[in-house]
Write an enzyme that holds these catalytic residues in place. Structure first.
Site, mmCIF file in Angstrom:
data_model
loop_
_atom_site.group_PDB
_atom_site.id
_atom_site.type_symbol
_atom_site.label_atom_id
_atom_site.label_comp_id
_atom_site.label_asym_id
_atom_site.label_seq_id
_atom_site.Cartn_x
_atom_site.Cartn_y
_atom_site.Cartn_z
ATOM 1 C CD1 TRP A 76 -116.714 -34.003 19.254
ATOM 2 C CD2 TRP A 76 -114.605 -33.667 19.332
ATOM 3 N NE1 TRP A 76 -116.565 -33.796 20.352
ATOM 4 C CE2 TRP A 76 -115.147 -33.607 20.691
ATOM 5 C CE3 TRP A 76 -113.158 -33.384 19.412
ATOM 6 C CZ2 TRP A 76 -114.060 -33.182 21.898
ATOM 7 C CZ3 TRP A 76 -112.428 -33.152 20.163
ATOM 8 C CH2 TRP A 76 -112.825 -32.985 21.641
ATOM 9 C CD GLU A 484 -119.278 -45.937 33.504
ATOM 10 O OE1 GLU A 484 -118.195 -45.233 33.359
ATOM 11 O OE2 GLU A 484 -119.880 -46.175 32.200
ATOM 12 C CE LYS A 488 -121.858 -43.963 30.384
ATOM 13 N NZ LYS A 488 -120.566 -44.658 30.171
ATOM 14 C CG HIS A 507 -112.685 -36.609 54.892
ATOM 15 N ND1 HIS A 507 -112.110 -36.434 56.219
ATOM 16 C CD2 HIS A 507 -112.828 -37.996 54.903
ATOM 17 C CE1 HIS A 507 -112.191 -37.413 56.786
ATOM 18 N NE2 HIS A 507 -112.475 -38.591 56.050
HETATM 19 O O1 M6R Z 1 -112.535 -45.848 23.474
HETATM 20 P P1 M6R Z 1 -112.013 -45.756 25.086
HETATM 21 O O2 M6R Z 1 -112.585 -46.731 25.827
HETATM 22 O O3 M6R Z 1 -110.565 -45.508 24.982
HETATM 23 O O4 M6R Z 1 -112.630 -44.450 25.370
HETATM 24 C C1 M6R Z 1 -112.473 -43.809 26.513
HETATM 25 C C2 M6R Z 1 -113.447 -42.755 26.866
HETATM 26 O O5 M6R Z 1 -113.266 -41.777 25.933
HETATM 27 C C3 M6R Z 1 -114.664 -43.123 26.926
HETATM 28 O O6 M6R Z 1 -114.950 -44.112 27.842
HETATM 29 C C4 M6R Z 1 -115.746 -41.658 27.415
HETATM 30 O O7 M6R Z 1 -115.433 -41.473 28.921
HETATM 31 C C5 M6R Z 1 -117.031 -42.547 26.927
HETATM 32 N N1 M6R Z 1 -117.946 -41.127 26.475
HETATM 33 C C6 M6R Z 1 -117.973 -42.940 28.361
HETATM 34 O O8 M6R Z 1 -119.419 -43.022 28.035
#
Ligand code: M6R
Length: 611
Positions: A76, A484, A488, A507
């Site tokens: 990545w 959320e 998604k 607003h």
């Molecule tokens: O492993 P973590 O819970 O710390 O990850 C946090 C975010 O990177 C993670 O929730 C990200 O937003 C996801 N891709 C959401 O689907």
């Protein structure tokens, strides 16, 4: 972010490494590569390709190698674009040292400048490439020595695997914060970012600690840490192999959506009794200290942050303790007012998110009691914390978090109930009633996911999959659900979204509405439902097409919405667990309508180990 894997044994390594990388692909998938140790004068054969592992498999298929030692990487990109030159493994100029790395070398600019000034021609734009060159220059016949010397010069957080052609049957790894584990097989050993990389081969695992250097040969593992040499004793993991495979499901995300009932059941399992008593032994806080808590701060990123928003309502209303929920990447650079008597909960399903770890360390340094709410036992977050609040969702591979999110909310509810019971914010009757509501949740989730209502989401998705923008609205506990749902959708469909507290729409965001704009509104039963419905009217009056998540049996909603997504009735403070389900499915089905790969959305990675 990246996945690394190494193998030393007696079997041809290429296939084993490719399989290991496949299990790590959730960590990154923009390019990949292998370095196979051909022994002695031949050095390494290197194959790298841009794109996901299918491409690497194809490229590797054209070469034949019987090398029984090698390393692989799935990337990545952080430093340098997605090109073959920037893909790992990286070699030194003479091709005698090979390295794969996960993480970041923060002082790479200075190190690159030093190497260039010495006449080294760097081949890539990456930070990782400095490592093989530095090892080559430090090498005096012992790779462990060279790796120790080089690691001491690196700033940042990383895990890497190195090999030297003069020691063709040995791999040496080093870790600072980023994970690295050893898999101990029968006359063969693995080194990897995560256990799934070798789970099909062995279940015997040795954790490498941050700051340690490890050397693996076919029959031996040696680890050097602050206290000198240690021989790690392997621990047996009882993970279910099925958890890291798709089984019959078309994607990991869909499988994991349907695993939510089990994830909640396992998270609650053995911790909550029908009388409302809650057992959280790993918290590291005794009952008197919990009863005296001054306040709670929650730090997290992304979906975990959204779980924190639900947690705030639960803890404030059940335990009467003030809660602040903060994005970890902001918190870590503020001067947060936090100290002894405060509880800080770092929510991170992976236990690796760099910003959340930094925020937790900051709070701990100021004297707060820090707890890691995580799905990853033994992860860095658990090591950096005073205590743990575990979720038991099973490994989550889909980049879009689903089952870990709902499990996090349930874990926060357990915490709220425990505090509220101890500080007597809740009377015993209420405690019992809340426990019954919590214990009913897994069944509600299972029932919903198996119901026609869940399948009907597909038809709604088909009607709006062509839209170019979605607005998500909610109030009270519905705000976090709206955030959320929007996250998604944008993650896996790339459709721009805005998510707002419904009362704030007038607003500003109301200006975004035009004829037919999809507005997804969280309108489950609760104290603010009437207010939400008024906001929905304001949107409809501007021509918006309203898709409402509502409590089943509520007959009023149909008059306010173009499409209704009914969910089972639950306690309003726990409704984020059920209300998010149709929004996960909506995002999923829209992505499917658009022919997108939901498990590997562009530009994302499952764990974000860089800030
Ligand atoms: O492993 P973590 O819970 O710390 O990850 C946090 C975010 O990177 C993670 O929730 C990200 O937003 C996801 N891709 C959401 O689907």
């Amino acid at each position: 972010m990246c996945g690394i894997v190494g193998y030393v044994g007696s079997r041809p390594s290429a296939g084993i490494l490719l399989e290991g990388l496949e299990r790590l692909e959730y960590r990154g998938y923009d390019s990949a590569g292998l370095a196979l140790s051909e022994g002695g004068a031949q050095g390494f054969s290197l194959v790298r390709s841009v794109g996901n592992l299918a491409r690497l498999r194809e490229a590797a298929g054209h070469r034949s190698s019987s090398a029984t030692v090698g390393m692989g990487h799935t990337r990545w990109a952080t430093h340098g674009r997605v090109t073959e030159e920037n893909a790992h493994p990286h070699l030194d100029e003479a091709g005698r040292v090979a390295v794969v790395m996960n993480g970041i070398v923060e002082n790479y600019r200075a190190l690159r400048a030093e190497l260039s000034a010495d006449g080294v021609h760097l081949q890539s734009e990456t930070d990782a490439e400095v490592i093989p060159h530095l090892i080559a220059r430090s090498y005096e016949g012992d790779l462990v020595d060279a790796v120790q010397r080089v690691t001491a010069r690196l700033e940042g957080h990383f895990a890497f695997i190195a090999a030297h052609a003069d020691e063709p049957f040995r791999l040496v790894g080093a870790r600072r914060e980023c994970p690295l584990v050893v898999g101990v097989g029968d006359g063969e050993q693995f080194l990897a970012s995560a256990i799934p990389a070798f789970l099909s081969e062995t279940r015997r695992v040795i954790e490498v600690e941050s700051g340690e250097v490890v050397a693996v040969e076919a029959g031996e593992t040696r680890i050097w840490g602050a206290g000198g040499l240690r021989t790690g004793a392997p621990v047996r993991v009882d993970w279910d192999q099925g958890a890291v495979e798709r089984g019959g499901w078309e994607s990991f995300m869909l499988k994991e959506i349907h695993e939510q009932g089990a994830a909640l059941r396992d998270t609650l399992g053995g911790r909550l009794r029908p009388d409302g008593s809650v057992d959280l032994p790993e918290l590291g806080l005794r009952a008197p200290a919990l009863a005296r808590l001054r306040r709670v701060q929650i730090v997290a990123c992304g979906t975990s942050y959204h779980a924190g928003l639900a947690g705030r309502h639960l803890i404030e209303e059940w335990a009467g303790v003030p809660v602040a929920v903060e994005v970890a990447s902001e918190y870590r650079y503020r001067a947060p007012l936090v100290g002894p008597g405060d509880l800080v909960v770092g929510i991170t399903q992976s236990g690796e998110t760099a910003d959340t770890l930094a925020a937790m360390r900051l709070a701990r340094g100021r004297g707060a009691h820090v707890v890691a709410l995580t799905n990853a036992p033994g992860s860095q977050a658990t090591r950096d914390a005073d205590g743990v609040l575990p979720t038991r969702a099973g490994i989550e591979i889909g980049v879009a978090a689903t089952k870990t999110h709902t499990a996090q909310i349930v874990a926060l509810a357990l915490l709220a109930l425990r505090i509220g019971r101890l500080n007597r914010a809740l009377d015993p009757d209420r405690v019992g009633a809340l426990a019954a509501e919590l214990l009913a949740l897994p069944g509600l989730v299972d029932r919903y996911l198996a119901s026609p209502a869940a399948r009907e989401v597909e038809a709604v998705a088909a009607r709006c999959a062509g839209e170019g923008f979605f607005l998500y609205l909610g109030r009270h506990v519905g705000v976090g659900v709206a955030y959320e749902g929007a996250l998604k959708l944008k993650e896996i469909t790339y459709i721009p979204t805005e998510a707002y507290p419904a009362g704030e729409m007038k607003h500003g965001p109301i200006a975004l509405l035009s004829e037919g704009t999809p507005v997804v509104v969280v309108a489950t039963d609760g104290p603010v439902l009437d207010k939400v419905l008024s906001n929905v009217q304001e949107a409809r009056a501007r021509g918006a097409r309203v898709i409402a998540v509502a409590t089943e049996g509520n007959r009023e909603i149909a008059a306010h919405a173009d499409d209704v997504l009914p969910v089972p009735s639950s306690l309003d403070l726990l409704s984020p667990v059920v209300a998010v389900l149709p929004l996960q499915l909506l995002a999923y089905s829209v992505a499917r309508e658009r022919g997108l790969n939901v498990d590997q959305p562009r530009n994302l990675a499952k764990t974000v180990t860089v800030e």
